[in-house]
Write an enzyme that holds these catalytic residues in place. Structure first.
Site, PDB file in Angstrom:
ATOM      1  N   LYS A 139      47.085 -50.207  41.938  1.00 60.57           N
ATOM      2  CA  LYS A 139      47.264 -48.804  42.259  1.00 60.57           C
ATOM      3  C   LYS A 139      46.439 -47.944  41.298  1.00 60.57           C
ATOM      4  O   LYS A 139      46.052 -48.457  40.258  1.00 60.57           O
ATOM      5  CB  LYS A 139      48.733 -48.423  42.201  1.00 60.57           C
ATOM      6  CG  LYS A 139      49.317 -48.461  40.778  1.00 60.57           C
ATOM      7  CD  LYS A 139      50.720 -47.985  40.760  1.00 60.57           C
ATOM      8  CE  LYS A 139      50.844 -46.568  40.290  1.00 60.57           C
ATOM      9  NZ  LYS A 139      50.787 -46.378  38.831  1.00 60.57           N
ATOM     10  N   GLU A 151      61.055 -41.622  31.776  1.00 59.46           N
ATOM     11  CA  GLU A 151      60.371 -42.344  30.696  1.00 59.46           C
ATOM     12  C   GLU A 151      60.359 -41.460  29.466  1.00 59.46           C
ATOM     13  O   GLU A 151      60.132 -40.253  29.570  1.00 59.46           O
ATOM     14  CB  GLU A 151      58.920 -42.628  31.078  1.00 59.46           C
ATOM     15  CG  GLU A 151      58.755 -43.596  32.217  1.00 59.46           C
ATOM     16  CD  GLU A 151      57.280 -43.859  32.476  1.00 59.46           C
ATOM     17  OE1 GLU A 151      56.745 -44.792  31.878  1.00 59.46           O
ATOM     18  OE2 GLU A 151      56.681 -43.114  33.264  1.00 59.46           O
ATOM     19  N   ASP A 201      51.497 -41.159  40.336  1.00 63.52           N
ATOM     20  CA  ASP A 201      51.643 -42.280  39.405  1.00 63.52           C
ATOM     21  C   ASP A 201      52.932 -43.062  39.659  1.00 63.52           C
ATOM     22  O   ASP A 201      52.974 -44.285  39.527  1.00 63.52           O
ATOM     23  CB  ASP A 201      51.635 -41.725  37.972  1.00 63.52           C
ATOM     24  CG  ASP A 201      51.512 -42.809  36.919  1.00 63.52           C
ATOM     25  OD1 ASP A 201      50.715 -43.742  37.133  1.00 63.52           O
ATOM     26  OD2 ASP A 201      52.200 -42.725  35.879  1.00 63.52           O
ATOM     27  N   HIS A 238      56.006 -46.404  43.261  1.00 60.82           N
ATOM     28  CA  HIS A 238      57.182 -47.119  42.740  1.00 60.82           C
ATOM     29  C   HIS A 238      58.501 -46.588  43.336  1.00 60.82           C
ATOM     30  O   HIS A 238      59.329 -47.356  43.826  1.00 60.82           O
ATOM     31  CB  HIS A 238      57.258 -46.996  41.212  1.00 60.82           C
ATOM     32  CG  HIS A 238      56.034 -47.480  40.504  1.00 60.82           C
ATOM     33  ND1 HIS A 238      55.244 -48.501  40.978  1.00 60.82           N
ATOM     34  CD2 HIS A 238      55.454 -47.097  39.337  1.00 60.82           C
ATOM     35  CE1 HIS A 238      54.246 -48.720  40.126  1.00 60.82           C
ATOM     36  NE2 HIS A 238      54.348 -47.879  39.127  1.00 60.82           N
TER      37      HIS A 238
HETATM   38  C1  BG6 Z   1      52.727 -47.447  35.831  1.00 63.77           C
HETATM   39  C2  BG6 Z   1      52.340 -46.023  35.514  1.00 63.77           C
HETATM   40  O1  BG6 Z   1      52.415 -47.769  37.169  1.00 63.77           O
HETATM   41  O2  BG6 Z   1      54.126 -47.593  35.646  1.00 63.77           O
HETATM   42  C3  BG6 Z   1      52.753 -45.644  34.117  1.00 63.77           C
HETATM   43  O3  BG6 Z   1      50.937 -45.872  35.669  1.00 63.77           O
HETATM   44  C4  BG6 Z   1      54.217 -45.916  33.897  1.00 63.77           C
HETATM   45  O4  BG6 Z   1      52.476 -44.275  33.856  1.00 63.77           O
HETATM   46  C5  BG6 Z   1      54.553 -47.337  34.320  1.00 63.77           C
HETATM   47  O5  BG6 Z   1      54.509 -45.721  32.530  1.00 63.77           O
HETATM   48  C6  BG6 Z   1      56.043 -47.562  34.278  1.00 63.77           C
HETATM   49  O6  BG6 Z   1      56.286 -48.911  34.470  1.00 63.77           O
HETATM   50  P1  BG6 Z   1      57.590 -49.596  33.884  1.00 63.77           P
HETATM   51  O7  BG6 Z   1      57.526 -50.986  34.406  1.00 63.77           O
HETATM   52  O8  BG6 Z   1      57.484 -49.496  32.396  1.00 63.77           O
HETATM   53  O9  BG6 Z   1      58.718 -48.788  34.424  1.00 63.77           O
END
Ligand code: BG6
Length: 515
Positions: A191, A259, A278, A283
């Site tokens: 992505k 986050e 993003d 997600h």
């Molecule tokens: C990524 C994003 O796809 O996912 C990031 O580009 C983000 O900005 C990350 O921090 C979060 O992933 P996880 O697995 O830490 O929740």
């Protein structure tokens, strides 16, 4: 000889036989065993990049440690700067040490793994580099037994995908399924898949000129997380939740991806992306798709994705005033961020699902950087009980699917506090993965790399899912970008701007706290 059509889904182990779970075929045992990955050569474009260092190499190391990698795997890194194989191997070792989830590297396992790693130096558009790659691949087949199977991982900017795919095709390094007997070639693409609906469509068409959809693996690492995979099992391997999973019992759903991290170090990328592209477009919508979907007719990859895409398709266009944007204080000072940028680092959205099951149930989504803590969860908030017995003020039942951290599932409910008086307390039934199972969940990339080698695209996003996700979010983002409303700002550590809270509070509801 025809290439075997990659089987999707899972095999079911019975005492002495393995059967494929298919439409109409009832598994005899609850132990559904994943297939063994095929021998293959994994070619990583962008081997010296951040993703390879932080995620792909540690994932491969852990697969080697757990004995899950095929013995006959070869790994070839492709990058302009990967000219010296010894230097690359040394750098990968450092990466594995720094980012492996076990925080250490077993020297013997590493030595066996790294002996299979080689590299090709070259630019993405350099035909000579693809000839060198072809030779390396032929060597790898000889030396390691990778059997002519190719898994390409495009860990590079999407703008380079078409160039790489064109060159691979020209060099006969990707080929149509079935055109070379049992041999297969597959491509994993990272992505963001497009910047909006039109560019995703264009990118999909360019990719489609070279690859068949069956060879295209669009990665969304959230789908590789155990807790996300468990949504299907939780919903459909239990009898007690599914009857309640609808507008008759559910008041609303909240999905949060908070986050603590700031954007630092990724300013240029993030300024063009923002939280909508993003996190939410991919997600969060993938997670939401699993929550909202109807039961699939089997665990076959396409059956699951057919239902998921229908759920995303049913998301109603977001009404004006139902999307809130925010930016944390300090974002504009991050290197690479344009002066006065309107890129959101926080978004909250209220939406509706136009189908029979979910009609009338609002869905609230929020995602942000620089929040109070790290917390990704789905909360299913049930309707209140009639008040005539206990009066007003009882808290509703809430079922929380905690995606990360402290992975688990919690049901909140009311209970009588012991004593003569009738006092009602709010208590929890709590399942934590760390306590319920001895086995620790692996990293999402471990699962997804293996699935690429197995030819199972169940946990990868299909073209129509990407398109539907853009259909829904594109107008929201474009509306904001072309507008002039001042950007709400929030202090790092605050959970987004006050407008984000107001979005849900005006409906008499509130966000769950971020823990
Ligand atoms: C990524 C994003 O796809 O996912 C990031 O580009 C983000 O900005 C990350 O921090 C979060 O992933 P996880 O697995 O830490 O929740």
């Amino acid at each position: 000889m025809q290439e075997e059509t990659p089987k999707q889904g899972f095999d079911t182990m019975t005492d002495n036989a393995t059967i494929q779970v298919q439409n109409g075929e009832v598994p005899e045992s609850p132990n559904i065993k994943a297939r063994k990955p095929d021998p293959c050569a994994l070619v990583i474009f962008g081997i010296t990049g951040d993703l390879a260092k932080r995620k792909l190499i540690p994932a491969l190391y852990h697969l080697a440690l757990g004995g899950s990698l095929p013995e006959d795997l070869a790994v070839i890194g492709f990058s302009r700067s990967a000219s010296d194989a010894e230097e690359l191997r040394a750098n990968l070792y450092e990466a594995a040490k720094s980012f492996s989830r076990s925080k250490s590297v077993d020297p013997e396992i590493w030595a066996r793994f790294i002996a299979r790693v080689d590299c090709v130096a070259g630019g993405a558009d350099d035909p000579a580099a693809y000839q060198a790659l072809k030779e390396k691949l032929a060597e790898a087949d000889e030396k390691f037994g990778s059997k002519g199977n190719r898994l390409y991982y495009l860990s590079v900017a999407p703008s380079i995908f078409p160039t790489i795919l064109g060159r691979l095709k020209e060099a006969d390094l990707v080929f149509e399924p079935g055109s070379k007997g049992q041999r297969w070639s597959r491509v994993i693409v990272e992505k963001p898949f497009g910047h909006d609906r039109a560019s995703a469509h264009e990118l999909n068409s360019l990719v489609g000129q070279v690859l068949d959809e069956r060879q295209t693996y669009r990665i969304d690492h959230y789908l590789g997380k155990e807790t996300v995979q468990n949504i299907l099992t939780f919903r459909f391997a239990n009898t007690i939740f599914e009857p309640l999973w609808n507008n008759k019992y559910i008041d609303h759903i909240q999905v949060t991806a908070a986050e603590e991290l700031l954007v630092s170090g990724r300013g240029t990328f993030y300024d063009q992306t923002g939280v909508g592209r993003d996190i939410i477009q991919n997600h969060l919508l993938q997670v939401l798709g699993l929550i909202l979907m109807e039961p699939p007719v089997s665990l076959d990859g396409d059956h699951v994705r057919d239902q998921k895409v229908q759920a995303i398709q049913a998301l109603r266009s977001v009404a004006e005033g139902d999307a809130v944007f925010g930016q944390y204080e300090g974002f504009l000072q991050v290197d690479g961020v344009a002066p006065g940028s309107r890129t959101p680092t926080y978004m909250a959205i209220k939406t509706w699902v136009d189908n029979w099951r979910w009609s009338g149930v609002p869905i609230y989504l929020r995602a942000g950087k620089a929040m109070e803590g790290r917390d990704t969860e789905v909360a299913i908030v049930f309707k209140e009980v009639p008040s005539y017995l206990f009066g007003q003020g009882l808290k509703p039942n809430v079922l929380v699917l905690q995606i990360q951290p402290n992975e688990g599932i919690t049901l909140h409910f009311s209970s009588k506090v012991p004593g003569d008086d009738l006092n009602i307390g709010y208590v929890e039934m709590d399942m934590k993965y760390s306590q319920a199972f001895e086995r620790k969940p692996g990293d999402a990339y471990e699962r997804l790399l293996l699935d690429g080698m197995r030819g199972d695209s169940t946990l990868f996003a299909r073209r129509d899912e990407i398109d539907e996700a853009w259909r829904w979010i594109d107008p929201v983002l474009k509306g904001w970008e072309s507008g002039t409303t001042p950007m709400p700002v929030y202090a790092p550590g605050q959970n987004g701007p006050a407008e984000g809270d107001a979005l849900i509070e005006r409906d008499g509801r509130s966000w769950r706290s971020i823990e």
